[in-house]
Design a protein around this motif. Structure first.
Motif, short mmCIF file in Angstrom:
data_model
loop_
_atom_site.label_atom_id
_atom_site.label_comp_id
_atom_site.label_asym_id
_atom_site.label_seq_id
_atom_site.Cartn_x
_atom_site.Cartn_y
_atom_site.Cartn_z
N ALA A 106 11.79 -88.12 33.09
CA ALA A 106 12.25 -88.43 31.73
C ALA A 106 12.97 -87.23 31.12
O ALA A 106 14.02 -87.38 30.47
CB ALA A 106 11.06 -88.83 30.86
N ILE A 107 12.44 -86.03 31.35
CA ILE A 107 13.07 -84.81 30.84
C ILE A 107 14.44 -84.60 31.48
O ILE A 107 15.42 -84.26 30.80
CB ILE A 107 12.16 -83.59 31.09
CG1 ILE A 107 10.92 -83.67 30.20
CG2 ILE A 107 12.91 -82.28 30.86
CD1 ILE A 107 9.85 -82.65 30.56
N SER A 112 20.64 -84.84 30.31
CA SER A 112 22.04 -85.27 30.44
C SER A 112 22.41 -86.42 29.52
O SER A 112 23.56 -86.53 29.09
CB SER A 112 22.33 -85.68 31.89
OG SER A 112 21.45 -86.70 32.31
N CYS A 113 21.43 -87.27 29.19
CA CYS A 113 21.72 -88.46 28.37
C CYS A 113 21.22 -88.35 26.93
O CYS A 113 21.53 -89.21 26.11
CB CYS A 113 21.09 -89.69 29.00
SG CYS A 113 21.68 -90.05 30.67
N GLY A 114 20.45 -87.34 26.65
CA GLY A 114 19.86 -87.21 25.31
C GLY A 114 18.51 -87.86 25.21
O GLY A 114 17.67 -87.45 24.42
N VAL A 115 18.28 -88.88 26.02
CA VAL A 115 17.00 -89.57 26.04
C VAL A 115 16.69 -89.99 27.48
O VAL A 115 17.60 -90.29 28.26
CB VAL A 115 17.01 -90.81 25.12
CG1 VAL A 115 18.08 -91.81 25.56
CG2 VAL A 115 15.65 -91.49 25.07
N GLY A 116 15.43 -89.98 27.84
CA GLY A 116 15.00 -90.44 29.16
C GLY A 116 13.72 -91.24 29.01
O GLY A 116 12.80 -90.82 28.32
N PHE A 275 3.92 -95.20 30.05
CA PHE A 275 5.26 -95.18 29.45
C PHE A 275 5.55 -93.77 28.94
O PHE A 275 4.74 -93.20 28.21
CB PHE A 275 5.32 -96.17 28.28
CG PHE A 275 6.64 -96.23 27.57
CD1 PHE A 275 7.62 -97.14 27.96
CD2 PHE A 275 6.92 -95.39 26.49
CE1 PHE A 275 8.83 -97.21 27.29
CE2 PHE A 275 8.13 -95.45 25.83
CZ PHE A 275 9.09 -96.36 26.23
N PHE A 276 6.67 -93.21 29.37
CA PHE A 276 7.04 -91.84 28.99
C PHE A 276 8.45 -91.85 28.41
O PHE A 276 9.36 -92.48 28.96
CB PHE A 276 7.03 -90.92 30.22
CG PHE A 276 5.71 -90.86 30.93
CD1 PHE A 276 4.81 -89.84 30.70
CD2 PHE A 276 5.37 -91.84 31.86
CE1 PHE A 276 3.59 -89.80 31.36
CE2 PHE A 276 4.16 -91.81 32.53
CZ PHE A 276 3.27 -90.78 32.28
N MET A 277 8.63 -91.13 27.33
CA MET A 277 9.97 -90.97 26.76
C MET A 277 10.17 -89.52 26.36
O MET A 277 9.30 -88.90 25.73
CB MET A 277 10.16 -91.85 25.52
CG MET A 277 11.53 -91.66 24.85
SD MET A 277 11.71 -92.59 23.30
CE MET A 277 11.80 -94.27 23.93
N ALA A 278 11.29 -88.96 26.75
CA ALA A 278 11.67 -87.60 26.34
C ALA A 278 12.97 -87.68 25.55
O ALA A 278 13.88 -88.43 25.91
CB ALA A 278 11.85 -86.71 27.56
#
Length: 365
Positions: A106-107, A112-116, A275-278
């Motif tokens: 996710a990191i 590269s995308c701002g969010v993972g 569920f993981f979000m960075a």
């Protein structure tokens, strides 16, 4: 209920605890690298005072891998349907390994995308959610971490277990001031605390749980046969449903009461979902600007006029952070019952017992 530091004069140096857990897990066929990850996650929980998710859980993890209910050497598979999202099949590996891998993915995407975003399935209990929040914060990222769990709590208005005491985890780095690290159960109290009370022969506070007949109980054993209660009534129930949707329904893992209890169900794997979000702090403002603004917010929170009976306002995670710093110096306190369990584990698996120190006579450098 007594605090851990008040119940035992037996202390263990954190490095010794990591070595001990690493040897135990390596002895189950787990690679040294993965065994170290599992050990670090467990000891981090003990250091931060979340001892319900620390070394005391080693015996059940060992038994489940020995019975073939957890794979010692999983072959995890990552699929990326879009640039910023991934699905991770944990191949029934230890939740600690799945969680560490998922958060790192996710990191990487967020860089590269701002969010993972990573949804994981075919996993197992992953310990303390703050472990993965801190992984993200240390790398400079905002994060959400959710998991589902075995049924332990009724939906608001019900009396039969259906929802898990699944943690709601969120964290944000700051600058010079403490970060925001929120790791909370939607239940009044996590089942781990009740298990700990049962192990120590202690009652639980009224309002924690119902017995199997739906009656309020202060008996820990009766509570474990019954259900724990959601915090804030329907609010805690709604949060648990959200965890179930994101970690279970969304990921493809078990959900809606289908995750088996790792302590009582021995005929099938858990298939826990996570569920993981960075999020990259510099998406909308500069990273420096984000940290400065966080410091402003934290500063305003901590300097708010105090209510009667309070001498300080603390950020979520700050108590745990201070305790970790203290225990790295004094050692981790363990109750005699926990040390006895770990001594038996050591004897059963041919590993040296955990060395203990007298913190009064021998300060830890």
């Amino acid at each position: 209920m007594s605090k851990p530091d008040q119940m035992s004069q037996s202390y263990v140096v954190s490095d010794d605890a990591v070595r001990f857990a690493t040897m135990i897990m390596a002895g189950q066929g787990v690679s040294n690298e993965d065994a170290t990850i599992i050990a670090e996650c467990l000891v981090e929980a003990d250091l931060r005072g979340v001892q319900t998710h620390g070394l005391s859980r080693l015996p059940v993890y060992v038994e489940r891998v020995q019975r073939g209910l957890v794979k010692a050497v999983p072959n995890m598979k990552l699929e990326k349907p879009v640039a910023a999202c991934a699905s991770l099949d944990g191949d029934n590996g230890f939740g600690f390994l799945v969680g560490r891998r998922a958060m790192q993915e996710a990191i990487t995407m967020a860089d590269s995308c701002g969010v993972g975003v990573v949804a994981a399935r075919n996993s197992n209990h992953f310990g303390m959610a703050a472990t993965y929040l801190l992984q993200a914060v240390k790398a400079g990222y905002f994060a959400f971490v959710f998991t589902n769990a075995s049924k332990a709590m009724p939906p608001w208005g019900g009396r039969e277990g259906l929802l898990g005491t699944s943690p709601f985890g969120a964290a944000a780095p700051a600058g010079k001031l403490p970060p925001f690290v929120l790791d909370m159960s939607p239940a009044v109290a996590a089942r781990g605390k009740i298990r700990l009370a049962e192990k120590r022969g202690e009652p639980i506070p009224e309002g924690y749980a119902l017995d199997e007949n739906g009656q309020v109980t202060t008996d820990a054993t009766a509570a474990l046969r019954g259900v724990v209660l959601p915090m804030g009534g329907y609010k805690g129930s709604g949060l648990s449903m959200l965890m179930e949707i994101l970690a279970g329904v969304f990921s493809g893992a078990n959900f809606g009461g289908d995750v088996p209890d790792q302590y009582t169900v021995w005929d099938r794997p858990q298939n826990v979902g996570h569920f993981f979000m960075a999020l990259k702090p510099g998406i909308f403002v500069t990273e420096q600007g984000f940290r400065e603004r966080m410091d402003t917010l934290v500063g305003r929170i901590k300097t708010n006029p105090l209510a009667d009976g309070f001498d300080e306002i603390l950020m979520p995670g700050e108590i745990e952070s201070r305790l970790e710093a203290k225990r790295r110096k004094t050692g981790i306190p363990f109750a005699a019952s926990d040390l006895a369990l770990l001594a038996k584990l050591a004897s059963d698996h041919g590993v040296a017992e955990l060395p203990q120190v007298d913190r009064e006579a021998k300060p830890i450098n």
